[in-house]
Design an enzyme around this catalytic site. Structure first.
Site, mmCIF file in Angstrom:
data_model
loop_
_atom_site.group_PDB
_atom_site.id
_atom_site.type_symbol
_atom_site.label_atom_id
_atom_site.label_comp_id
_atom_site.label_asym_id
_atom_site.label_seq_id
_atom_site.Cartn_x
_atom_site.Cartn_y
_atom_site.Cartn_z
ATOM 1 N N GLY A 14 0.766 -1.139 -0.022
ATOM 2 C CA GLY A 14 0.084 0.035 0.034
ATOM 3 C C GLY A 14 0.838 1.126 -0.005
ATOM 4 O O GLY A 14 1.430 1.550 1.129
ATOM 5 N N SER A 134 0.007 7.282 14.220
ATOM 6 C CA SER A 134 -0.291 8.840 14.359
ATOM 7 C C SER A 134 0.566 9.606 13.957
ATOM 8 O O SER A 134 1.681 9.277 14.237
ATOM 9 C CB SER A 134 -1.083 8.935 15.823
ATOM 10 O OG SER A 134 -1.496 10.310 15.804
ATOM 11 N N LYS A 188 -5.518 3.627 19.438
ATOM 12 C CA LYS A 188 -5.690 4.644 18.520
ATOM 13 C C LYS A 188 -6.723 5.246 18.185
ATOM 14 O O LYS A 188 -7.183 6.466 17.883
ATOM 15 C CB LYS A 188 -5.199 4.138 17.148
ATOM 16 C CG LYS A 188 -5.150 4.976 15.868
ATOM 17 C CD LYS A 188 -4.409 6.150 16.138
ATOM 18 C CE LYS A 188 -4.031 7.067 14.924
ATOM 19 N NZ LYS A 188 -5.051 7.402 14.135
ATOM 20 N N HIS A 191 -7.519 7.937 20.859
ATOM 21 C CA HIS A 191 -6.552 9.072 20.496
ATOM 22 C C HIS A 191 -7.439 9.933 19.477
ATOM 23 O O HIS A 191 -7.323 11.055 19.775
ATOM 24 C CB HIS A 191 -5.190 8.479 19.817
ATOM 25 C CG HIS A 191 -4.389 9.576 19.162
ATOM 26 N ND1 HIS A 191 -4.833 9.962 18.025
ATOM 27 C CD2 HIS A 191 -3.416 10.270 19.664
ATOM 28 C CE1 HIS A 191 -4.014 10.951 17.651
ATOM 29 N NE2 HIS A 191 -3.181 10.999 18.620
ATOM 30 N N ASN A 192 -7.990 9.480 18.706
ATOM 31 C CA ASN A 192 -8.536 10.191 17.636
ATOM 32 C C ASN A 192 -9.812 10.814 18.087
ATOM 33 O O ASN A 192 -10.119 11.951 17.837
ATOM 34 C CB ASN A 192 -8.952 9.362 16.547
ATOM 35 C CG ASN A 192 -7.877 9.087 15.539
ATOM 36 O OD1 ASN A 192 -6.575 9.131 15.842
ATOM 37 N ND2 ASN A 192 -8.023 8.570 14.286
ATOM 38 N N GLU A 195 -8.833 13.616 20.154
ATOM 39 C CA GLU A 195 -8.300 14.635 19.110
ATOM 40 C C GLU A 195 -9.520 15.413 18.485
ATOM 41 O O GLU A 195 -9.495 16.706 18.248
ATOM 42 C CB GLU A 195 -7.646 14.043 17.741
ATOM 43 C CG GLU A 195 -7.486 14.596 16.683
ATOM 44 C CD GLU A 195 -6.663 13.868 15.400
ATOM 45 O OE1 GLU A 195 -7.005 13.982 14.251
ATOM 46 O OE2 GLU A 195 -5.933 12.932 15.847
#
Length: 473
Positions: A14, A134, A188, A191-192, A195
């Site tokens: 990717g 991140s 994660k 975390h977002n 955020e």
């Protein structure tokens, strides 16, 4: 394409923005990287763009050749869209794997999918890792914060590479193995969610200064820039200050003034909220932020409503710059506290044994919510934590003691001037709910028993009770 020699340390599949950046970061740190992509022409373009770093890489369009190019036991990092594309990729590559090989999903995946995939790999001899990354493109290229889940076997093989490419805080890599199966992706996700709340609160302060204070973008940006020297020092404040002071080349106006007020979202904030509600946790600041992004998409309705709906404003006083700074600090503390409560609840729910102090530490550099506040949070988690609650830590109480009065004044100013402050107001409401020993839920229980005979607990007796309610005519 260069033919495989089986000597690559890791494979990266990717070659979009994040995959390309991570592959170059790995090569830059001396690792040999096999790269591949669904669109084969991207591989040649990427190797050309990589310049001298291409000497550390081998490109293979054929999936079997890509796998063969990686030294055993293999670590293969996928930076592709989450969901069905990842399931299809697993099905396609599994026939080429050998015992001990590890597949790593480095995208923003739903942790439930990661848990399902990890369970499916049990007993196969293969391993599956969900790894939160991140820091955006810049972080991926020069040092992200990474949250790794999965087996100890996978971590042993992966650790030297991710520690080498991770951001560093005072010399320590901002990456760690946080737990099994979906632990890394869940951390994660939260975390977002934090955020989302942080970004929304900053936008609310900007909106109050613009709409109630009449200040232009440049002046607000300069104020934000001055806050970088204090307790609000963070990547998001730095970004916001720079954005507000950037001029649009086409119009000569501040660029934020020509950006349509509709915010996008990819789902991680919503996932955080959904999982919090499943576990009975309050995520009101994140909910407010997710809701605000939803409202922002309804631009035609908002334009139509503006001249029709009365504002009912009762004041025009704008809080001082010091009050705004302290209010934002209080909101940020409370938003983080909610996020860590969600992590704590998930750790218990899924038997992950999350180290909240360590999570605070690996967020101190590389990630989007990196800030000086995380130093205080890490210190609080490693110290005296009454009832296991961050909000009760002595250091946090001291910070809130000096900042909550400002949050009250700012929330009141928003209400009186008609400027919406959903996340800051939600943070204050949650704080006031937590700090009140006797709340108002007794009224709710009275209502529930009155119309539905649901029963209630008494303060002066054990067991389930019912009220002797009057009949209504």
């Amino acid at each position: 394409m260069t033919r495989s020699t089986g000597g690559a340390d890791i494979g990266v599949y990717g070659l979009g923005t994040m995959g390309s950046a991570l592959a170059m970061n790995l090569a830059d740190k001396g690792f040999r990287v096999a790269v591949s992509n669904r669109e084969a022409d991207w591989i040649t373009d990427f190797l050309t763009e990589a310049g001298p770093l291409a000497e550390q890489m081998v490109g293979e369009a054929d999936l079997a050749a890509f796998v063969s190019a990686i030294a055993r036991p293999r670590s293969i990092l996928f930076m592709i869209p989450s969901g069905a594309p990842m399931d299809a990729m697993i099905a396609a590559i599994t026939p080429f794997l050998e015992e001990g090989d590890t597949l790593i999903d480095g995208g923003n995946a739903d942790f439930n999918d990661t848990r399902r995939r990890s369970q499916a790999f049990e007993g196969t001899g293969f391993h599956f890792v969900g790894m939160g990354v991140s820091g955006g493109e810049e972080g991926a290229r020069h040092g992200p914060s990474m949250m790794v889940g999965g087996t100890a076997h996978s971590w042993t093989a992966l650790r030297p590479m991710v520690e080498a490419i991770a951001a560093r805080f005072q010399g320590e890599p901002c990456v760690d193995h946080l737990g099994p199966d979906g632990a890394g992706h869940f951390v994660k996700t939260v975390h977002n969610g934090i955020e989302y709340a942080d970004m929304q609160m900053i936008a609310e302060v900007y909106g109050l200064l613009r709409d109630a204070g009449g200040q232009d973008a440049g002046a607000i940006g300069a104020l934000f820039e001055s806050w970088q020297a204090g307790p609000l020092s963070s990547y998001l404040i730095e970004v916001s200050a720079a954005a507000l002071q950037t001029v649009d080349a086409q119009t000569g106006q501040p660029i934020v003034d020509v950006i349509l007020d509709q915010a996008g979202q990819k789902g991680t904030g919503r996932w955080t909220l959904i999982e919090a509600l499943k576990m009975g946790q309050s995520a009101s600041t994140i909910e407010a932020a997710v809701g605000a992004r939803g409202w922002s998409s309804e631009k035609p309705l908002r334009v139509a409503a503006e001249p029709l709906l009365p504002s009912g404003t009762v004041g025009t006083d704008l809080p001082s710059a010091d009050d705004l700074e302290r209010a934002l600090l209080a909101g940020r503390i409370l938003g983080h506290a909610q996020g860590f409560r969600i992590l704590s609840a998930a750790s218990e729910e899924f038997a992950w044994s999350l180290d909240l102090a360590r999570i605070s530490e690996i967020w101190r550099a590389g990630c989007i919510i990196r800030s000086s506040l995380l130093d205080d949070l890490a210190e609080a988690f490693r110290g005296d934590l009454p009832m296991g609650q961050l909000i009760l830590a002595p250091r946090i109480i001291a910070l809130l003691e000096t900042s909550i009065p400002s949050l009250r004044r700012v929330a009141a100013a928003g209400a009186s001037t008609g400027v919406a402050l959903p996340a800051l107001s939600a943070a204050l409401a949650w704080y006031d709910s937590i700090r009140r020993g006797r709340g108002s839920a007794n009224m709710i229980q009275a209502q529930r028993d009155f119309f539905g005979a649901h029963g209630f607990a008494r303060v002066d007796a054990e067991g389930k009770h019912h009220g002797d309610w009057p009949a209504l005519t």
